[in-house]
Write a protein that holds these residues in place. Structure first.
Motif, mmCIF file in Angstrom:
data_model
loop_
_atom_site.group_PDB
_atom_site.id
_atom_site.type_symbol
_atom_site.label_atom_id
_atom_site.label_comp_id
_atom_site.label_asym_id
_atom_site.label_seq_id
_atom_site.Cartn_x
_atom_site.Cartn_y
_atom_site.Cartn_z
ATOM 1 N N ARG A 42 12.038 57.721 15.680
ATOM 2 C CA ARG A 42 11.563 56.604 14.860
ATOM 3 C C ARG A 42 10.234 56.056 15.381
ATOM 4 O O ARG A 42 9.327 55.745 14.610
ATOM 5 N N PHE A 60 22.301 67.602 7.080
ATOM 6 C CA PHE A 60 22.095 66.840 5.846
ATOM 7 C C PHE A 60 22.825 67.371 4.610
ATOM 8 O O PHE A 60 23.304 66.572 3.814
ATOM 9 N N LYS A 106 15.503 63.042 -1.972
ATOM 10 C CA LYS A 106 15.272 62.385 -0.684
ATOM 11 C C LYS A 106 16.477 62.582 0.235
ATOM 12 O O LYS A 106 17.600 62.788 -0.224
ATOM 13 N N ILE A 107 16.209 62.508 1.526
ATOM 14 C CA ILE A 107 17.280 62.535 2.520
ATOM 15 C C ILE A 107 18.046 61.216 2.448
ATOM 16 O O ILE A 107 17.443 60.142 2.388
ATOM 17 N N ILE A 108 19.362 61.302 2.454
ATOM 18 C CA ILE A 108 20.216 60.121 2.510
ATOM 19 C C ILE A 108 20.892 60.131 3.874
ATOM 20 O O ILE A 108 21.708 61.009 4.187
ATOM 21 N N ASP A 109 20.535 59.153 4.724
ATOM 22 C CA ASP A 109 21.044 59.154 6.092
ATOM 23 C C ASP A 109 21.092 57.727 6.622
ATOM 24 O O ASP A 109 20.286 56.876 6.230
ATOM 25 N N ASP A 110 22.028 57.459 7.520
ATOM 26 C CA ASP A 110 22.153 56.124 8.098
ATOM 27 C C ASP A 110 20.977 55.775 9.008
ATOM 28 O O ASP A 110 20.665 54.604 9.201
ATOM 29 N N ASP A 111 20.341 56.804 9.567
ATOM 30 C CA ASP A 111 19.228 56.572 10.493
ATOM 31 C C ASP A 111 17.942 56.348 9.697
ATOM 32 O O ASP A 111 17.527 57.224 8.936
ATOM 33 N N PRO A 112 17.271 55.192 9.869
ATOM 34 C CA PRO A 112 16.030 54.937 9.133
ATOM 35 C C PRO A 112 14.909 55.899 9.493
ATOM 36 O O PRO A 112 13.921 55.993 8.759
ATOM 37 N N TYR A 114 15.190 59.012 9.265
ATOM 38 C CA TYR A 114 15.335 60.137 8.340
ATOM 39 C C TYR A 114 15.545 59.685 6.895
ATOM 40 O O TYR A 114 15.136 60.381 5.961
ATOM 41 N N ASN A 115 16.173 58.552 6.715
ATOM 42 C CA ASN A 115 16.542 58.098 5.382
ATOM 43 C C ASN A 115 15.313 57.928 4.479
ATOM 44 O O ASN A 115 14.269 57.445 4.909
ATOM 45 N N ASN A 116 15.458 58.342 3.232
ATOM 46 C CA ASN A 116 14.428 58.224 2.193
ATOM 47 C C ASN A 116 13.229 59.148 2.384
ATOM 48 O O ASN A 116 12.218 58.995 1.697
#
Length: 233
Positions: A42, A60, A106-112, A114-116
């Motif tokens: 990040r 993913f 888009k990637i959907i992930d709990d970690d910002p 990777y997300n979006n």
């Protein structure tokens, strides 16, 4: 012509003996290193991260693949497809034959970290027309980098020119990392070393890579006996 490309940082968690896959990643001894890895990911604030097909599946897509029968009979020109040039963060999937199944663009992930991230598929021209039509239907971008074998130099040039990617985090797996290393396309290593060794069958940082010299840029002790090492070419 192919001079412009992103600055490539290979960012990985590894064992003391240089492995990047295996059960050690799920060990309690690796937990702090993994947390540091995601935090550093990040903090880099790169324009994109890149993985190979197997890593993307594991992280993913979960191995899901769409029914392409609805796209049968399509005839799609082998031209790069930029779904939305205004998107600012990207997930680059090196997927030569088009075997990844995405449900959104888009990637959907709990970690910002990777997300979006907007998905870009890097493909070879032998990919099926139905798969290209499917990617278009869900808004995924794609570029071509070779006929049957991947040309990483072309891929990186297109990622820079078409999407404005100046800094790329290369995050495995071992085969993709090794391919970048063989082509002298790794500018920097960012290695979070966990205080544990791996099993014999686990894979190394670079698969089938040549001897290459790096210079230590920084070394930082982390929590619970982990270390963050940065090397530059």
């Amino acid at each position: 012509m192919m001079g412009k490309r992103p600055y490539v940082i290979c960012h990985m968690v590894q064992s003391i003996d240089g492995k990047v896959t295996g059960d050690f990643l799920r060990s309690d001894r690796c937990e702090a290193a993994a947390e540091a890895y995601y935090r550093i990911n990040r903090d880099f604030r790169a324009d994109a991260f890149a993985c190979g097909r197997v890593t993307m599946e594991g992280s993913f897509t979960g191995g899901w693949y769409p029914d392409l029968s609805a796209f049968a009979g399509q005839n799609i020109a082998r031209e790069d497809h930029v779904a939305d040039p205004q998107l600012g963060y990207f997930a680059v999937a090196f997927d030569r034959q088009g075997k990844l199944g995405w449900k959104t663009d888009k990637i959907i992930d709990d970690d910002p970290g990777y997300n979006n991230a907007h998905i870009i598929e890097v493909l070879c021209e032998e990919v099926s027309d139905a798969y290209l039509a499917y990617l278009k239907s869900i808004g995924v971008s794609y570029v071509f980098a070779g006929s049957k074998e991947m040309d990483l130099t072309i891929a990186l040039h297109k990622l820079n020119v078409l999407f404005g990617i100046d800094t790329l985090l290369l995050e495995g797996g071992s085969i993709l990392n090794g391919a970048f290393q063989r082509e002298n396309l790794v500018d920097e290593l960012s290695l979070v070393v966990a205080p544990i060794t791996a099993s014999q069958e686990d894979k190394p940082l670079f698969m089938d890579s040549p001897m290459t010299g790096y210079v230590l840029a920084d070394a930082k002790p982390l929590e619970h006996s982990s270390v963050w090492l940065r090397y530059k070419r």
